[in-house]
Design a protein around this motif. Structure first.
Motif, PDB file in Angstrom:
ATOM      1  N   GLY A  89      44.845  68.829 -24.151  1.00 37.15           N
ATOM      2  CA  GLY A  89      43.430  68.480 -24.125  1.00 37.15           C
ATOM      3  C   GLY A  89      42.751  68.783 -22.815  1.00 37.15           C
ATOM      4  O   GLY A  89      41.596  68.394 -22.599  1.00 37.15           O
ATOM      5  N   ASP A  90      43.441  69.528 -21.899  1.00 39.01           N
ATOM      6  CA  ASP A  90      42.871  69.828 -20.583  1.00 39.01           C
ATOM      7  C   ASP A  90      42.306  71.244 -20.498  1.00 39.01           C
ATOM      8  O   ASP A  90      41.931  71.704 -19.416  1.00 39.01           O
ATOM      9  N   ALA A  91      42.243  71.937 -21.621  1.00 43.83           N
ATOM     10  CA  ALA A  91      41.831  73.343 -21.574  1.00 43.83           C
ATOM     11  C   ALA A  91      40.335  73.462 -21.319  1.00 43.83           C
ATOM     12  O   ALA A  91      39.522  72.796 -21.969  1.00 43.83           O
ATOM     13  N   THR A  92      39.973  74.308 -20.381  1.00 44.03           N
ATOM     14  CA  THR A  92      38.568  74.613 -20.111  1.00 44.03           C
ATOM     15  C   THR A  92      38.117  75.749 -21.024  1.00 44.03           C
ATOM     16  O   THR A  92      38.934  76.373 -21.718  1.00 44.03           O
ATOM     17  N   ASP A  93      36.837  76.037 -21.008  1.00 46.46           N
ATOM     18  CA  ASP A  93      36.327  77.174 -21.805  1.00 46.46           C
ATOM     19  C   ASP A  93      36.983  78.480 -21.356  1.00 46.46           C
ATOM     20  O   ASP A  93      37.307  79.338 -22.181  1.00 46.46           O
ATOM     21  N   ALA A  94      37.191  78.602 -20.048  1.00 50.62           N
ATOM     22  CA  ALA A  94      37.826  79.823 -19.527  1.00 50.62           C
ATOM     23  C   ALA A  94      39.264  79.927 -20.014  1.00 50.62           C
ATOM     24  O   ALA A  94      39.739  81.013 -20.371  1.00 50.62           O
ATOM     25  N   ALA A  95      39.978  78.795 -20.060  1.00 48.99           N
ATOM     26  CA  ALA A  95      41.364  78.797 -20.524  1.00 48.99           C
ATOM     27  C   ALA A  95      41.436  79.163 -22.003  1.00 48.99           C
ATOM     28  O   ALA A  95      42.330  79.900 -22.441  1.00 48.99           O
ATOM     29  N   LEU A  96      40.498  78.651 -22.798  1.00 46.91           N
ATOM     30  CA  LEU A  96      40.474  78.989 -24.229  1.00 46.91           C
ATOM     31  C   LEU A  96      40.166  80.464 -24.437  1.00 46.91           C
ATOM     32  O   LEU A  96      40.721  81.102 -25.339  1.00 46.91           O
ATOM     33  N   ALA A  97      39.288  81.014 -23.597  1.00 45.79           N
ATOM     34  CA  ALA A  97      38.986  82.447 -23.686  1.00 45.79           C
ATOM     35  C   ALA A  97      40.219  83.265 -23.318  1.00 45.79           C
ATOM     36  O   ALA A  97      40.525  84.284 -23.950  1.00 45.79           O
ATOM     37  N   ASP A  98      40.948  82.802 -22.288  1.00 44.66           N
ATOM     38  CA  ASP A  98      42.188  83.487 -21.902  1.00 44.66           C
ATOM     39  C   ASP A  98      43.222  83.424 -23.028  1.00 44.66           C
ATOM     40  O   ASP A  98      43.961  84.393 -23.261  1.00 44.66           O
ATOM     41  N   LEU A  99      43.274  82.310 -23.733  1.00 44.00           N
ATOM     42  CA  LEU A  99      44.218  82.153 -24.838  1.00 44.00           C
ATOM     43  C   LEU A  99      43.895  83.135 -25.961  1.00 44.00           C
ATOM     44  O   LEU A  99      44.798  83.801 -26.497  1.00 44.00           O
ATOM     45  N   ALA A 100      42.618  83.238 -26.306  1.00 46.86           N
ATOM     46  CA  ALA A 100      42.216  84.185 -27.348  1.00 46.86           C
ATOM     47  C   ALA A 100      42.546  85.617 -26.935  1.00 46.86           C
ATOM     48  O   ALA A 100      43.015  86.433 -27.755  1.00 46.86           O
ATOM     49  N   ASP A 101      42.345  85.923 -25.656  1.00 46.11           N
ATOM     50  CA  ASP A 101      42.630  87.266 -25.152  1.00 46.11           C
ATOM     51  C   ASP A 101      44.127  87.549 -25.209  1.00 46.11           C
ATOM     52  O   ASP A 101      44.557  88.646 -25.598  1.00 46.11           O
ATOM     53  N   ALA A 102      44.935  86.577 -24.832  1.00 38.55           N
ATOM     54  CA  ALA A 102      46.392  86.752 -24.830  1.00 38.55           C
ATOM     55  C   ALA A 102      46.917  86.943 -26.260  1.00 38.55           C
ATOM     56  O   ALA A 102      47.823  87.757 -26.502  1.00 38.55           O
ATOM     57  N   ARG A 103      46.367  86.189 -27.210  1.00 42.18           N
ATOM     58  CA  ARG A 103      46.786  86.363 -28.610  1.00 42.18           C
ATOM     59  C   ARG A 103      46.434  87.759 -29.110  1.00 42.18           C
ATOM     60  O   ARG A 103      47.209  88.391 -29.834  1.00 42.18           O
ATOM     61  N   ARG A 104      45.245  88.257 -28.727  1.00 41.15           N
ATOM     62  CA  ARG A 104      44.847  89.602 -29.133  1.00 41.15           C
ATOM     63  C   ARG A 104      45.803  90.643 -28.554  1.00 41.15           C
ATOM     64  O   ARG A 104      46.241  91.568 -29.262  1.00 41.15           O
ATOM     65  N   GLN A 105      46.145  90.492 -27.282  1.00 46.91           N
ATOM     66  CA  GLN A 105      47.053  91.444 -26.647  1.00 46.91           C
ATOM     67  C   GLN A 105      48.441  91.396 -27.283  1.00 46.91           C
ATOM     68  O   GLN A 105      49.069  92.447 -27.479  1.00 46.91           O
ATOM     69  N   ARG A 106      48.907  90.203 -27.616  1.00 51.04           N
ATOM     70  CA  ARG A 106      50.210  90.066 -28.278  1.00 51.04           C
ATOM     71  C   ARG A 106      50.205  90.763 -29.639  1.00 51.04           C
ATOM     72  O   ARG A 106      51.133  91.500 -29.976  1.00 51.04           O
ATOM     73  N   SER A 107      49.142  90.552 -30.410  1.00 50.80           N
ATOM     74  CA  SER A 107      49.049  91.180 -31.726  1.00 50.80           C
ATOM     75  C   SER A 107      49.029  92.706 -31.622  1.00 50.80           C
ATOM     76  O   SER A 107      49.736  93.398 -32.352  1.00 50.80           O
ATOM     77  N   LEU A 108      48.220  93.219 -30.697  1.00 50.28           N
ATOM     78  CA  LEU A 108      48.144  94.674 -30.525  1.00 50.28           C
ATOM     79  C   LEU A 108      49.496  95.257 -30.113  1.00 50.28           C
ATOM     80  O   LEU A 108      49.932  96.295 -30.634  1.00 50.28           O
ATOM     81  N   ALA A 109      50.145  94.608 -29.174  1.00 55.41           N
ATOM     82  CA  ALA A 109      51.421  95.123 -28.668  1.00 55.41           C
ATOM     83  C   ALA A 109      52.468  95.185 -29.770  1.00 55.41           C
ATOM     84  O   ALA A 109      53.139  96.212 -29.947  1.00 55.41           O
ATOM     85  N   PHE A 110      52.613  94.100 -30.535  1.00 53.98           N
ATOM     86  CA  PHE A 110      53.629  94.102 -31.582  1.00 53.98           C
ATOM     87  C   PHE A 110      53.227  94.983 -32.777  1.00 53.98           C
ATOM     88  O   PHE A 110      54.088  95.521 -33.473  1.00 53.98           O
TER      89      PHE A 110
END
Length: 567
Positions: free
Chosen positions: A175-196
């Motif tokens: 519950g400590d995630a900031t808006d920037a952290a959530l944006a980073d999470l979405a970006d990381a998931r996108r990169q993971r999907s593309l890579a695999f």
């Protein structure tokens, strides 16, 4: 970014009251180096721009290299995509790898993904051309090396991106995630999907090119990250909600699983994947259209000839006889793919259906005006699939005979004498080869199914005329060309045979020096000018009529004065 800053500074300098001192960043935006780079960028001189940025990068302190490195990385991606040779592509790959050493901060997932995707696109193109037997051995070897490297690169990026996802998800759960952290999470998931995603397809093509099973198994695990089977588990159709296929990369990953299952001999599993994608209402129509090609591959690999025959009939909209009022020839790629699969198949197994499908494939290539592809296939696999009867079989064999005669004719005059090969042959053996080809073209035109191939029937007649012309029989050739013209009438397609008739009659008239020959030539020239008055060949024929005394000087001058000066 730098170009935008320079433009903004330029606009400000032109504004009223701009006589104040520049801020430090504005001054940096108009350095001589950046002016040169903007100039090279505007002209599209990417190689020179890359050289310029490489020089600047080497002279820039390490902690300030990131903006330059990111810009240079994007240029390398473009240059990799445009590389035309293996050596050129390797050159830019090496440059890109060296960039990540010079600027470690630029070693972002997005940059590495972009660089590797550029390599992947080229390798994928080679692999698909190899499926159609249109790639060279050197290209195939190069693609195989690329896929082996890409699998490692993409899986490494995917693994690192996944660890980043896990870290950010833990923060989110607390519950400590900031808006920037959530944006980073979405970006990381996108990169993971593309890579695999790209790791999966790289493994699939590696399995296809090497005919080995392990890469196909690995690919299904890679695709699992996009198909609700993460953490290295193999994907299965049952675990994927149909709604997920609204995302194109997810649907394509499912298709990739189907193709991998087909390579492993699990054709039922392969078809389940394809069915799942095709039957989902969420799948884009453009993607559903591509599934037909994938079904061809799966059924051909599984040697399910009866099922493939049914699919071919449905795709062509043919009735059980193979014809019908709604018949549509297979698209060129599908027709060639079908030809490859059937011509390479073991005729001892279901020989009848295989031969029938091969004839359909070759016939549809002819119907699509892809006779060059038919010749390539016949030269590669022989003429046995053509059979002995029918227009196509005779036409292709005649084309082969004509090609042999032309090569002998060119050798007759010497390889350097191209004009000699446009004159009638002199050697009896070459003349006989042309006559034999003419006889074969004539036989093709007499086949009972010749009328089904209207365009190629005209071409066969035209090729027969060419054969007779090179055999030293211009008068007979002219008659054949005129017959070919009559098949299409006063249409644009008729210009070529009528023009060849004129050339043949001109030679015949010069050889015989008879009034009847000159009269027939003049009649044919007049017919051409009346039928195709706008043709670029019309002025030349007007001069021919002048030489024949059929047109007065005044009329000839009027026609020729209308010819554009650039003609």
């Amino acid at each position: 970014m730098l170009f935008a800053s320079a433009t903004a500074a330029g606009v400000w300098l032109c504004a009223p009251g701009a006589a104040r001192a520049q801020e430090p960043d504005e001054e940096a935006a108009t350095t001589p180096d950046q002016a040169v780079e903007s100039y090279l960028e505007r002209l599209g001189l990417k190689k020179l721009l890359a050289d310029q940025l490489e020089r600047r990068l080497a002279q820039t302190p390490k902690d300030l290299r990131l903006p330059l490195a990111e810009k240079l990385g994007k240029i390398y991606v473009d240059l990799l995509g445009a590389a035309g040779t293996t050596e050129e592509r390797q050159h830019w790959e090496d440059k890109a790898r060296n960039l990540l050493v010079l600027a470690p901060d630029a070693d972002s997932f997005d940059l590495r993904l972009s660089l590797n995707r550029a390599v992947y696109t080229r390798a994928e193109d080679i692999a698909e051309r190899q499926r159609l037997r249109m790639a060279t051995p050197d290209e195939v070897a190069d693609a195989e090396r690329s896929f082996r490297s890409l699998v490692t690169q993409f899986q490494e990026i995917g693994g690192k991106a996944n660890r980043r996802v896990e870290t950010l998800e833990h923060v989110e759960q607390t519950g400590d995630a900031t808006d920037a952290a959530l944006a980073d999470l979405a970006d990381a998931r996108r990169q993971r999907s593309l890579a695999f995603y790209y790791a999966g397809w790289s493994n699939y093509y590696l399995a296809m090119l090497t005919r080995t099973e392990q890469p196909a198994i690995d690919a299904i695990r890679d695709f699992g990250w996009l198909l609700n089977s993460s953490s290295g588990r193999s994907a299965t159709p049952d675990r994927v909600p149909p709604a997920m296929f609204q995302y194109e990369h997810v649907a394509r990953a499912a298709i990739g699983c189907g193709m991998c299952a087909g390579l492993r001999g699990n054709d039922n599993e392969a078809l389940r994947w394809l069915d799942a994608v095709e039957q989902s209402p969420e799948t884009a129509e453009s993607l559903k259209e591509q599934i037909v090609t994938r079904r061809f591959v799966v059924l051909g690999q599984a040697k399910r000839w009866a099922d493939l025959e049914l699919l071919v009939r449905r795709t062509r909209r043919a009735d059980r006889s193979g014809g019908g009022p709604d018949l549509t020839p297979l698209p060129t790629v599908l027709a060639r793919l079908l030809a490859i699969m059937t011509l390479e198949a073991d005729k001892r197994i279901a020989g009848g259906p295989i031969e029938g499908l091969a004839k359909v494939a070759l016939g549809d290539l002819v119907a699509r005006k892809e006779v060059a592809q038919v010749l390539d296939l016949v030269n590669r696999y022989g003429t046995s699939a053509l059979g002995d009867q029918g227009f196509i079989a005779n036409y292709v064999r005649a084309l082969q005979a004509y090609d042999v005669a032309r090569k002998a004719h060119e050798a007759e005059g010497g390889s350097a004498d191209e004009e000699a090969a446009e004159e009638p042959a002199r050697t009896p053996s070459v003349i006989n080869q042309y006559r034999a080809a003419a006889t074969m073209f004539e036989a093709a035109g007499r086949e009972s199914d010749a009328e089904q191939f209207a365009i190629e029937r005209v071409r066969a007649a035209t090729m027969r005329g060419r054969s007779l012309y090179y055999a030293g029989e211009p008068a007979a050739a002219a008659d054949v060309f005129l017959d070919a013209w009559k098949l299409v009438g006063r249409t644009p397609a008729g210009e070529e045979p009528l023009w060849l008739a004129v050339l043949s009659l001109d030679r015949a008239a010069r050889q015989s020096q008879t009034e009847s020959a000159r009269k027939k030539l003049n009649e044919t020239v007049t017919l051409f000018l009346q039928t195709y008055p706008e043709s670029a060949r019309a002025p030349r024929l007007t001069l021919m009529q002048v030489s024949l005394g059929a047109v007065g000087d005044d009329e000839a001058l009027k026609v020729l004065s209308a010819v554009p000066k650039e003609s």
